[in-house]
Structures are given as C-alpha cells and as structure tokens.
Scaffold this active site. Structure first.
Site, mmCIF file in Angstrom:
data_model
loop_
_atom_site.group_PDB
_atom_site.id
_atom_site.type_symbol
_atom_site.label_atom_id
_atom_site.label_comp_id
_atom_site.label_asym_id
_atom_site.label_seq_id
_atom_site.Cartn_x
_atom_site.Cartn_y
_atom_site.Cartn_z
ATOM 1 N N CYS A 142 46.546 47.607 44.165
ATOM 2 C CA CYS A 142 45.145 47.443 44.332
ATOM 3 C C CYS A 142 45.230 45.913 44.987
ATOM 4 C CB CYS A 142 44.274 47.721 43.268
ATOM 5 S SG CYS A 142 42.648 46.917 43.237
ATOM 6 N N CYS A 164 42.364 43.865 43.065
ATOM 7 C CA CYS A 164 42.687 43.466 41.728
ATOM 8 C C CYS A 164 43.559 42.333 41.536
ATOM 9 C CB CYS A 164 43.689 44.613 41.364
ATOM 10 S SG CYS A 164 42.892 46.219 41.233
#
Length: 136
Positions: free
Chosen positions: A59, A62
């Site tokens: 991700c 993230c």
C-alpha cells in the site's frame, strides 16, 4: 497472487524479531502487533489510548501515513501509543474491525473504537485526531 516477503526491519532500537521487551517497550510509543493475544494485551487491555494503524506492504499511501503518524504519536510523549497491524499477516483482526481499505486508523480507548479514519491525513489533521483521543 500474494507475495510474502521477509518483514522489514524498522529503524531504531527494536529487537530483531519485532518484539520489544524491557526498557525499550516503555520508551517506544509504537509497536508491531504480533498476533491476536498480543493485540488483546497491548491494545484492548491497555489503560492508555491506542491508535491502531492497519496497513499493508503493497500500500503506497500507508508508506506515507505510517511514518507521519508515528512522528505525531511520538510527540505526544507517551500519552497515546500506536499499534501497527499488517492486514496480510492479521486478516482476522482486519475482518473483526471491518477494515475494507488501507490505511485505516482506529482510535481505541479501553478496548473500544472511539474514532477512525481511512486514507492519508496531513500533520494538522493527525494532531487534531490524536488530541481528541487524548482529550487534550
């Protein structure tokens, strides 16, 4: 298709297997959740408020939010802790807390989810989120 990679070492004084014991646990406000019972001990049963960062290695957002949130949590000088949960390692926790996208950040007090957000926030928004959780 799922690629399982070796866990990446975090910078700083963390034990090689991600578990921090003794003095390092108290001075470090961020920790990686190891399993369900670890989550129960260090998040649910924690007398302090805990920010839970559900993230994944793949991700992109993230990777931006994680360090930013860690920095903001560290600034609170121990009034709030941060638990990091990799959703690929802990699918059960992600399902239990209805995490449908990453990053998802939960604010927990006394084992209850009191606030949450999904996606990236800037430092001002994160500070407001933390202050609300601490009650500052």
């Amino acid at each position: 298709q799922r690629v399982v990679s070796a866990p990446q070492a975090l910078p700083g004084p963390l034990a090689p297997h991600g578990k921090a014991f003794g003095t390092s646990a108290s001075c470090r406000s961020t920790f990686n959740v190891q399993d369900g019972s670890d989550f129960q001990d260090r998040v649910i049963n924690n007398p302090k408020p805990v920010v839970v960062d559900f993230h994944a290695q793949w991700c992109g957002p993230c990777k931006i939010l994680g360090p930013r949130l860690e920095k903001m949590v560290a600034k609170q000088e121990g009034k709030v802790l941060m638990a990091k949960v990799d959703i690929d390692d802990h699918t059960d926790l992600a399902i239990e807390y209805e995490v449908s996208a990453v990053p998802t950040v939960l604010a927990m007090k006394n084992g209850d989810v009191v606030d949450k957000f999904v996606g990236i926030k800037d430092e001002d928004q994160l500070e407001a989120f933390l202050k609300k959780l601490i009650g500052a």
